[in-house]
Design a protein around this motif. Sequence first.
Motif, PDB file in Angstrom:
ATOM      1  N   UNK A   5      -3.726  -6.006   3.911  1.00 36.03           N
ATOM      2  CA  UNK A   5      -3.502  -4.872   4.803  1.00 36.03           C
ATOM      3  C   UNK A   5      -2.680  -5.379   5.980  1.00 36.03           C
ATOM      4  N   UNK A   6      -1.685  -4.604   6.387  1.00 34.60           N
ATOM      5  CA  UNK A   6      -0.782  -5.025   7.458  1.00 34.60           C
ATOM      6  C   UNK A   6      -1.046  -4.204   8.716  1.00 34.60           C
ATOM      7  N   UNK A   7      -1.112  -4.896   9.863  1.00 33.99           N
ATOM      8  CA  UNK A   7      -1.371  -4.256  11.144  1.00 33.99           C
ATOM      9  C   UNK A   7      -0.297  -4.681  12.147  1.00 33.99           C
ATOM     10  N   UNK A   8       0.629  -3.790  12.467  1.00 28.14           N
ATOM     11  CA  UNK A   8       1.685  -4.148  13.425  1.00 28.14           C
ATOM     12  C   UNK A   8       1.128  -4.305  14.846  1.00 28.14           C
ATOM     13  N   UNK A   9       1.786  -5.147  15.640  1.00 27.97           N
ATOM     14  CA  UNK A   9       1.433  -5.331  17.048  1.00 27.97           C
ATOM     15  C   UNK A   9       2.687  -5.158  17.891  1.00 27.97           C
ATOM     16  N   UNK A  76     -16.289 -13.067   6.084  1.00 30.23           N
ATOM     17  CA  UNK A  76     -16.996 -12.075   5.262  1.00 30.23           C
ATOM     18  C   UNK A  76     -16.098 -11.464   4.190  1.00 30.23           C
ATOM     19  N   UNK A  77     -14.811 -11.728   4.260  1.00 28.55           N
ATOM     20  CA  UNK A  77     -13.870 -11.225   3.253  1.00 28.55           C
ATOM     21  C   UNK A  77     -13.653 -12.228   2.120  1.00 28.55           C
ATOM     22  N   UNK A  78     -14.453 -13.289   2.089  1.00 21.83           N
ATOM     23  CA  UNK A  78     -14.353 -14.318   1.050  1.00 21.83           C
ATOM     24  C   UNK A  78     -15.535 -14.181   0.095  1.00 21.83           C
ATOM     25  N   UNK A  79     -15.220 -14.139  -1.207  1.00 24.36           N
ATOM     26  CA  UNK A  79     -16.231 -14.113  -2.262  1.00 24.36           C
ATOM     27  C   UNK A  79     -15.955 -15.284  -3.195  1.00 24.36           C
ATOM     28  N   UNK A 104      -4.656  -8.887   6.786  1.00 26.18           N
ATOM     29  CA  UNK A 104      -5.988  -9.232   6.310  1.00 26.18           C
ATOM     30  C   UNK A 104      -6.043  -8.978   4.817  1.00 26.18           C
ATOM     31  N   UNK A 105      -6.757  -9.821   4.105  1.00 27.37           N
ATOM     32  CA  UNK A 105      -6.906  -9.620   2.671  1.00 27.37           C
ATOM     33  C   UNK A 105      -8.127 -10.342   2.144  1.00 27.37           C
ATOM     34  N   UNK A 124      -5.719 -12.211   0.372  1.00 30.74           N
ATOM     35  CA  UNK A 124      -5.335 -11.219  -0.617  1.00 30.74           C
ATOM     36  C   UNK A 124      -5.183 -11.745  -2.023  1.00 30.74           C
ATOM     37  N   UNK A 125      -5.735 -12.926  -2.287  1.00 30.39           N
ATOM     38  CA  UNK A 125      -5.577 -13.581  -3.586  1.00 30.39           C
ATOM     39  C   UNK A 125      -6.882 -13.481  -4.385  1.00 30.39           C
ATOM     40  N   UNK A 126      -6.740 -13.287  -5.694  1.00 33.82           N
ATOM     41  CA  UNK A 126      -7.873 -13.352  -6.617  1.00 33.82           C
ATOM     42  C   UNK A 126      -7.625 -14.509  -7.568  1.00 33.82           C
TER      43      UNK A 126
END
Length: 171
Positions: A5-9, A76-79, A104-105, A124-126
């Motif tokens: 997911x992309x979040x511009x600043x 928390x985004x790591x499995x 974020x991914x 963002x990798x599987x």
Amino acid sequence: MRDTERYPVKGRNSLYQVYDTVPFWKVVKNFVAIQAARYTPFLPMKNWLYRTFLRMKVGEGTAFALMVMPDIMYPERITVGKNCVIGYNTTILAHEYLIKEYRLGDVIIGDEVMIGANSTILPGVTIGDGAIVSAGTLVHKSVPEGSFVGGNPMQVIYTKEERSKREAENI
């Protein structure tokens, strides 16, 4: 490809604005838990620290070697699946701060995956079940189930089928 997911600043680069994106005290707590886990030789304790303080999903029997560095901002985004080996000094990132945006991914590592020492896994990798990631690999895209990958940038060395055939020939 990576699923982020992309979040511009606006204004200063996204890292300079880090505490607008993640709470300061969360980073402090995560830092302390990660440092304790990096140095402890007790594998069940590492998994407990990751599950309890970082809210990572870690499967039974998974072993994190010394000095593994999970994402400090968004662990928390790591499995990580069951019965995996995560090699010495591997970095697992779920974020990347760039000049004009941050990304974020989720990182999903399947069951019975072997990740060699000094590898870096980008957000963002599987990584599919049964895959092997060679030492020193930059995992910049998803890894097919059962394949053997390596290099910087990562390349598929053997597919699942090629690996099975080679292993059958060596019996």
